[in-house]
Design a protein around this motif. Sequence first.
Motif, PDB file in Angstrom:
ATOM      1  N   THR A   1       6.331  49.481  53.937  1.00 58.83           N
ATOM      2  CA  THR A   1       5.281  50.463  53.701  1.00 58.83           C
ATOM      3  C   THR A   1       5.748  51.536  52.721  1.00 58.83           C
ATOM      4  OG1 THR A   1       6.049  51.695  55.614  1.00 58.83           O
ATOM      5  CG2 THR A   1       4.272  50.137  55.985  1.00 58.83           C
ATOM      6  N   PHE A   2       6.114  51.125  51.517  1.00 58.87           N
ATOM      7  CA  PHE A   2       6.527  52.084  50.515  1.00 58.87           C
ATOM      8  C   PHE A   2       5.825  51.763  49.205  1.00 58.87           C
ATOM      9  CE2 PHE A   2       9.680  48.718  50.946  1.00 58.87           C
ATOM     10  CZ  PHE A   2       9.548  48.101  49.718  1.00 58.87           C
ATOM     11  N   THR A   3       5.774  52.723  48.327  1.00 59.21           N
ATOM     12  CA  THR A   3       5.212  52.477  47.003  1.00 59.21           C
ATOM     13  C   THR A   3       6.327  52.116  46.059  1.00 59.21           C
ATOM     14  OG1 THR A   3       5.495  54.765  46.289  1.00 59.21           O
ATOM     15  CG2 THR A   3       3.443  54.228  47.435  1.00 59.21           C
ATOM     16  N   LEU A   4       5.985  51.496  44.940  1.00 59.50           N
ATOM     17  CA  LEU A   4       7.016  51.075  43.990  1.00 59.50           C
ATOM     18  C   LEU A   4       7.819  52.264  43.496  1.00 59.50           C
ATOM     19  CD1 LEU A   4       5.066  48.472  41.831  1.00 59.50           C
ATOM     20  CD2 LEU A   4       6.563  48.044  43.767  1.00 59.50           C
ATOM     21  N   GLY A   5       7.135  53.346  43.121  1.00 53.54           N
ATOM     22  CA  GLY A   5       7.841  54.478  42.551  1.00 53.54           C
ATOM     23  C   GLY A   5       8.744  55.173  43.545  1.00 53.54           C
ATOM     24  N   LEU A   6       8.234  55.408  44.752  1.00 49.03           N
ATOM     25  CA  LEU A   6       9.035  56.095  45.758  1.00 49.03           C
ATOM     26  C   LEU A   6      10.262  55.305  46.144  1.00 49.03           C
ATOM     27  CD1 LEU A   6       6.295  57.538  48.141  1.00 49.03           C
ATOM     28  CD2 LEU A   6       7.787  58.816  46.601  1.00 49.03           C
ATOM     29  N   PHE A   7      10.086  53.972  46.311  1.00 46.31           N
ATOM     30  CA  PHE A   7      11.214  53.168  46.767  1.00 46.31           C
ATOM     31  C   PHE A   7      12.325  53.114  45.737  1.00 46.31           C
ATOM     32  CE2 PHE A   7      13.206  50.342  49.599  1.00 46.31           C
ATOM     33  CZ  PHE A   7      13.910  49.444  48.828  1.00 46.31           C
ATOM     34  N   SER A   8      11.947  53.079  44.453  1.00 44.56           N
ATOM     35  CA  SER A   8      12.958  52.904  43.413  1.00 44.56           C
ATOM     36  C   SER A   8      13.889  54.102  43.293  1.00 44.56           C
ATOM     37  CB  SER A   8      12.279  52.652  42.058  1.00 44.56           C
ATOM     38  OG  SER A   8      11.488  53.767  41.687  1.00 44.56           O
ATOM     39  N   VAL A   9      13.461  55.276  43.775  1.00 46.81           N
ATOM     40  CA  VAL A   9      14.311  56.451  43.620  1.00 46.81           C
ATOM     41  C   VAL A   9      14.748  57.027  44.967  1.00 46.81           C
ATOM     42  CG1 VAL A   9      13.261  57.063  41.418  1.00 46.81           C
ATOM     43  CG2 VAL A   9      12.297  57.987  43.526  1.00 46.81           C
ATOM     44  N   SER A  10      14.299  56.438  46.062  1.00 45.17           N
ATOM     45  CA  SER A  10      14.587  57.030  47.373  1.00 45.17           C
ATOM     46  C   SER A  10      16.059  56.916  47.733  1.00 45.17           C
ATOM     47  CB  SER A  10      13.748  56.353  48.467  1.00 45.17           C
ATOM     48  OG  SER A  10      14.183  55.032  48.643  1.00 45.17           O
ATOM     49  N   ALA A  11      16.527  57.918  48.477  1.00 45.87           N
ATOM     50  CA  ALA A  11      17.920  57.890  48.929  1.00 45.87           C
ATOM     51  C   ALA A  11      18.140  56.761  49.917  1.00 45.87           C
ATOM     52  CB  ALA A  11      18.264  59.237  49.573  1.00 45.87           C
TER      53      ALA A  11
ATOM     54  N   ARG B   1       4.909  34.555  44.946  1.00 44.62           N
ATOM     55  CA  ARG B   1       3.889  35.265  44.161  1.00 44.62           C
ATOM     56  C   ARG B   1       4.227  36.744  44.040  1.00 44.62           C
ATOM     57  NH1 ARG B   1       0.224  31.983  47.030  1.00 44.62           N
ATOM     58  NH2 ARG B   1      -0.222  33.671  48.493  1.00 44.62           N
ATOM     59  N   ARG B   2       4.726  37.315  45.135  1.00 47.84           N
ATOM     60  CA  ARG B   2       5.087  38.737  45.108  1.00 47.84           C
ATOM     61  C   ARG B   2       6.218  38.986  44.111  1.00 47.84           C
ATOM     62  NH1 ARG B   2       4.689  42.805  49.881  1.00 47.84           N
ATOM     63  NH2 ARG B   2       5.820  44.598  49.092  1.00 47.84           N
ATOM     64  N   LEU B   3       7.216  38.110  44.142  1.00 43.77           N
ATOM     65  CA  LEU B   3       8.317  38.246  43.194  1.00 43.77           C
ATOM     66  C   LEU B   3       7.835  38.109  41.758  1.00 43.77           C
ATOM     67  CD1 LEU B   3      11.248  36.253  44.843  1.00 43.77           C
ATOM     68  CD2 LEU B   3      11.183  38.702  44.367  1.00 43.77           C
ATOM     69  N   THR B   4       6.967  37.136  41.511  1.00 43.28           N
ATOM     70  CA  THR B   4       6.434  36.916  40.174  1.00 43.28           C
ATOM     71  C   THR B   4       5.688  38.144  39.673  1.00 43.28           C
ATOM     72  OG1 THR B   4       6.223  34.527  40.567  1.00 43.28           O
ATOM     73  CG2 THR B   4       4.919  35.451  38.774  1.00 43.28           C
ATOM     74  N   ASP B   5       4.882  38.745  40.549  1.00 40.80           N
ATOM     75  CA  ASP B   5       4.144  39.958  40.179  1.00 40.80           C
ATOM     76  C   ASP B   5       5.098  41.102  39.863  1.00 40.80           C
ATOM     77  OD1 ASP B   5       1.781  38.606  40.559  1.00 40.80           O
ATOM     78  OD2 ASP B   5       1.392  39.445  42.564  1.00 40.80           O
ATOM     79  N   GLU B   6       6.156  41.241  40.658  1.00 42.78           N
ATOM     80  CA  GLU B   6       7.114  42.324  40.428  1.00 42.78           C
ATOM     81  C   GLU B   6       7.877  42.119  39.123  1.00 42.78           C
ATOM     82  OE1 GLU B   6       9.578  42.617  43.886  1.00 42.78           O
ATOM     83  OE2 GLU B   6       7.939  43.263  45.189  1.00 42.78           O
ATOM     84  N   TRP B   7       8.262  40.870  38.849  1.00 42.05           N
ATOM     85  CA  TRP B   7       8.964  40.589  37.595  1.00 42.05           C
ATOM     86  C   TRP B   7       8.056  40.854  36.394  1.00 42.05           C
ATOM     87  CZ3 TRP B   7      10.930  35.463  40.086  1.00 42.05           C
ATOM     88  CH2 TRP B   7      12.110  35.723  40.783  1.00 42.05           C
ATOM     89  N   SER B   8       6.785  40.489  36.532  1.00 45.13           N
ATOM     90  CA  SER B   8       5.831  40.714  35.444  1.00 45.13           C
ATOM     91  C   SER B   8       5.660  42.201  35.170  1.00 45.13           C
ATOM     92  CB  SER B   8       4.473  40.090  35.787  1.00 45.13           C
ATOM     93  OG  SER B   8       4.581  38.689  35.921  1.00 45.13           O
ATOM     94  N   ALA B   9       5.724  43.006  36.235  1.00 49.41           N
ATOM     95  CA  ALA B   9       5.573  44.458  36.092  1.00 49.41           C
ATOM     96  C   ALA B   9       6.884  45.129  35.679  1.00 49.41           C
ATOM     97  CB  ALA B   9       5.087  45.054  37.419  1.00 49.41           C
ATOM     98  N   GLY B  10       7.973  44.344  35.651  1.00 46.34           N
ATOM     99  CA  GLY B  10       9.270  44.900  35.277  1.00 46.34           C
ATOM    100  C   GLY B  10       9.896  45.753  36.347  1.00 46.34           C
ATOM    101  N   ARG B  11       9.450  45.566  37.614  1.00 49.75           N
ATOM    102  CA  ARG B  11       9.979  46.397  38.709  1.00 49.75           C
ATOM    103  C   ARG B  11      10.363  45.543  39.902  1.00 49.75           C
ATOM    104  NH1 ARG B  11       8.293  51.749  38.139  1.00 49.75           N
ATOM    105  NH2 ARG B  11       9.791  52.190  39.788  1.00 49.75           N
ATOM    106  N   PRO B  12      11.365  44.668  39.778  1.00 52.91           N
ATOM    107  CA  PRO B  12      11.787  43.862  40.933  1.00 52.91           C
ATOM    108  C   PRO B  12      12.352  44.750  42.033  1.00 52.91           C
ATOM    109  CG  PRO B  12      13.392  43.689  39.159  1.00 52.91           C
ATOM    110  CD  PRO B  12      12.223  44.451  38.603  1.00 52.91           C
TER     111      PRO B  12
END
Length: 347
Positions: A5-15, A60-71
């Motif tokens: 239950t996290f967003t892409l932006g928050l998770f990428s920088v969270s401690a 499919r989830r991985l493919t979408d994340e790779w396409s968005a450049g945010r694995p």
Amino acid sequence: MFILTFTLGLFSVSASAQRSVLLYTSVPSSLLKPLKKSFAKANPNLALRVFRARASTVNRRLTDEWSAGRPLADVIWAGDTSQFIAYKKAGRLVPYSPPGAASIPTDLKDSGGAFHAIRIMHLIITYKPRPGFRSPKNWDDLTSLSTRRNAPLRLAMPSPEKSGASLAGIFAWQQTPALGWRFVSRLLASSPLLTDSFGEAAKALDEKIAAATILADFIAYPLKKRDPAIHITWPAEGAVTITGPAGILKKENTNLGVGPLRGARRLMDFLTSRQAQQIIRRGGLYAARGDIAPPEGRPALGQLKRLAPDWGALLANEKKILSRIRAMVSMAKKKKEHLESENSKKK
């Protein structure tokens, strides 16, 4: 299902991300829960986060994340060998050989360390003898189960269009010289009962709708335990071995000693450890390590004869294989309907 239950932006920088490892997996909750508990005990300072879904959904989830450049995922444990070969070719995996990998047979892991089998199942033959029944000793025997002319005994198996394991079985058979498309054609010409799942195929055997089934060993053996009349055959040509590999997913500007990939390495160490592999074995599946005893009543991993297809060709040829299978099934159906019509006229 474990839901993240996290967003892409928050998770990428969270401690918290720096103190956790994120696993994408299709492993059933019944197996995942004890593994998660054991990992937490062995790694008190590293939280294991999990997204669990069907292998196709994970992909499919991985493919979408790779396409968005945010694995996001650190480790992937979903799919089979063919899928991981595709991941490797696409440059999505980080080579790493955990200490436990030394105990995994060579044919069950990538030679470059990109992925390793973690759990294993085999497609084998399960049947119930009845009058006029010819007990199958190998795959080819499934095309002639009856000793009585014009009195066929039906085979049940999951449809390759609904079961990835069943499709893998057909792929392995057609790549085996002793079997090939000739065997697949004869098998489908016998009009097997194509079910939605292994569970339904097992039910057809239990209810005597089918005389024999193609099942995964982790389903076949509990079935036999409940019903001693059931027999199991490990085909002479070799069992179809389907692995559940795991590998570390590549991310930008990281290496194995820094940040999330350090946690990924620890998770791979755990999944290939004796501790985790014993949990898998207790769950009714074969552990990938050859030094772990097989599930009760089953032959040791090192004693098994396994078919050895080029799994890397499966995904590339999947559409063609399914198209050919559909044509064979359609032809068998038309032939059966014609014979039934002719027999009806004679009456």
